[in-house]
Design a protein around this motif. Sequence first.
Motif, PDB file in Angstrom:
ATOM      1  N   THR A 169       0.886   3.819  -1.986  1.00 54.07           N
ATOM      2  CA  THR A 169       0.348   5.111  -2.405  1.00 54.07           C
ATOM      3  C   THR A 169      -0.972   5.386  -1.689  1.00 54.07           C
ATOM      4  O   THR A 169      -1.614   4.489  -1.152  1.00 54.07           O
ATOM      5  CB  THR A 169       0.100   5.144  -3.927  1.00 54.07           C
ATOM      6  N   ILE A 170      -1.374   6.637  -1.728  1.00 52.33           N
ATOM      7  CA  ILE A 170      -2.640   7.051  -1.114  1.00 52.33           C
ATOM      8  C   ILE A 170      -3.815   6.365  -1.804  1.00 52.33           C
ATOM      9  O   ILE A 170      -4.765   5.939  -1.143  1.00 52.33           O
ATOM     10  CB  ILE A 170      -2.792   8.588  -1.179  1.00 52.33           C
ATOM     11  N   GLU A 171      -3.754   6.220  -3.132  1.00 51.93           N
ATOM     12  CA  GLU A 171      -4.850   5.597  -3.872  1.00 51.93           C
ATOM     13  C   GLU A 171      -5.052   4.142  -3.436  1.00 51.93           C
ATOM     14  O   GLU A 171      -6.178   3.683  -3.257  1.00 51.93           O
ATOM     15  CB  GLU A 171      -4.584   5.652  -5.384  1.00 51.93           C
ATOM     16  N   ARG A 172      -3.978   3.417  -3.261  1.00 51.48           N
ATOM     17  CA  ARG A 172      -4.077   2.021  -2.823  1.00 51.48           C
ATOM     18  C   ARG A 172      -4.631   1.935  -1.404  1.00 51.48           C
ATOM     19  O   ARG A 172      -5.445   1.064  -1.100  1.00 51.48           O
ATOM     20  CB  ARG A 172      -2.707   1.345  -2.877  1.00 51.48           C
ATOM     21  N   MET A 180       0.833  -1.183   0.000  1.00 56.17           N
ATOM     22  CA  MET A 180       0.000   0.000   0.000  1.00 56.17           C
ATOM     23  C   MET A 180       0.873   1.241   0.000  1.00 56.17           C
ATOM     24  O   MET A 180       0.795   2.063   0.903  1.00 56.17           O
ATOM     25  CB  MET A 180      -0.912  -0.021   1.219  1.00 56.17           C
ATOM     26  N   GLU A 207      -6.632   4.105   0.003  1.00 53.02           N
ATOM     27  CA  GLU A 207      -8.049   4.450  -0.066  1.00 53.02           C
ATOM     28  C   GLU A 207      -8.884   3.271  -0.556  1.00 53.02           C
ATOM     29  O   GLU A 207      -9.958   2.998  -0.029  1.00 53.02           O
ATOM     30  CB  GLU A 207      -8.262   5.655  -0.988  1.00 53.02           C
ATOM     31  N   ARG A 208      -8.401   2.537  -1.575  1.00 48.52           N
ATOM     32  CA  ARG A 208      -9.110   1.358  -2.072  1.00 48.52           C
ATOM     33  C   ARG A 208      -9.206   0.276  -0.997  1.00 48.52           C
ATOM     34  O   ARG A 208     -10.245  -0.353  -0.823  1.00 48.52           O
ATOM     35  CB  ARG A 208      -8.438   0.800  -3.321  1.00 48.52           C
TER      36      ARG A 208
END
Length: 116
Positions: free
Chosen positions: A3-6, A1, A8-9
Motif C-alpha cells: 500500500t501507499i501508506e507502507r 509494501m 511512505e513509512r
Amino acid sequence: MGTIERLERALALFLVVAWRVTYLMRLGRTCPDLDAHLFFDPDEIRAAHLLTKTRMPVQPKLNEVLRLVARLGGFLARKGDGEPGAETIWKGLTKVHIAAETMRLLRDDGDADISV
C-alpha cells in the motif's frame, strides 16, 4: 509494501538512515577530531573496536571510529584510498548496530559468566 501508506513509512525510515550516514560521512571529513561519543553510543564504539580487533583509545575521535565502521563495510583503508563513502559506512553501521545490540542484551541478561 503493498500500500501507499507502507511505502511512505518505509521511505521515511530510509531517509532518516540516509541522512545519518551522509551526516557522519561529511563530519568525518570536515571535523575529524570531534569526540566520537557525540555521534556514537559507547556500545557502538566498543563494538567497532571489537569487530576490527583494534585497541580502543581513551578518547576516540570521530574519524577514527568512522574509518573502523567503514572497514567493516568493505573499506580497505589503503594509503591512496581517501575517505570512506556512504555505502561502506552504511554497511559497517549495520554490523556495528547488531554487535552493540548483542552486547546490550548480554549485559541486561545479567549472566555472571559474561563480561561485556
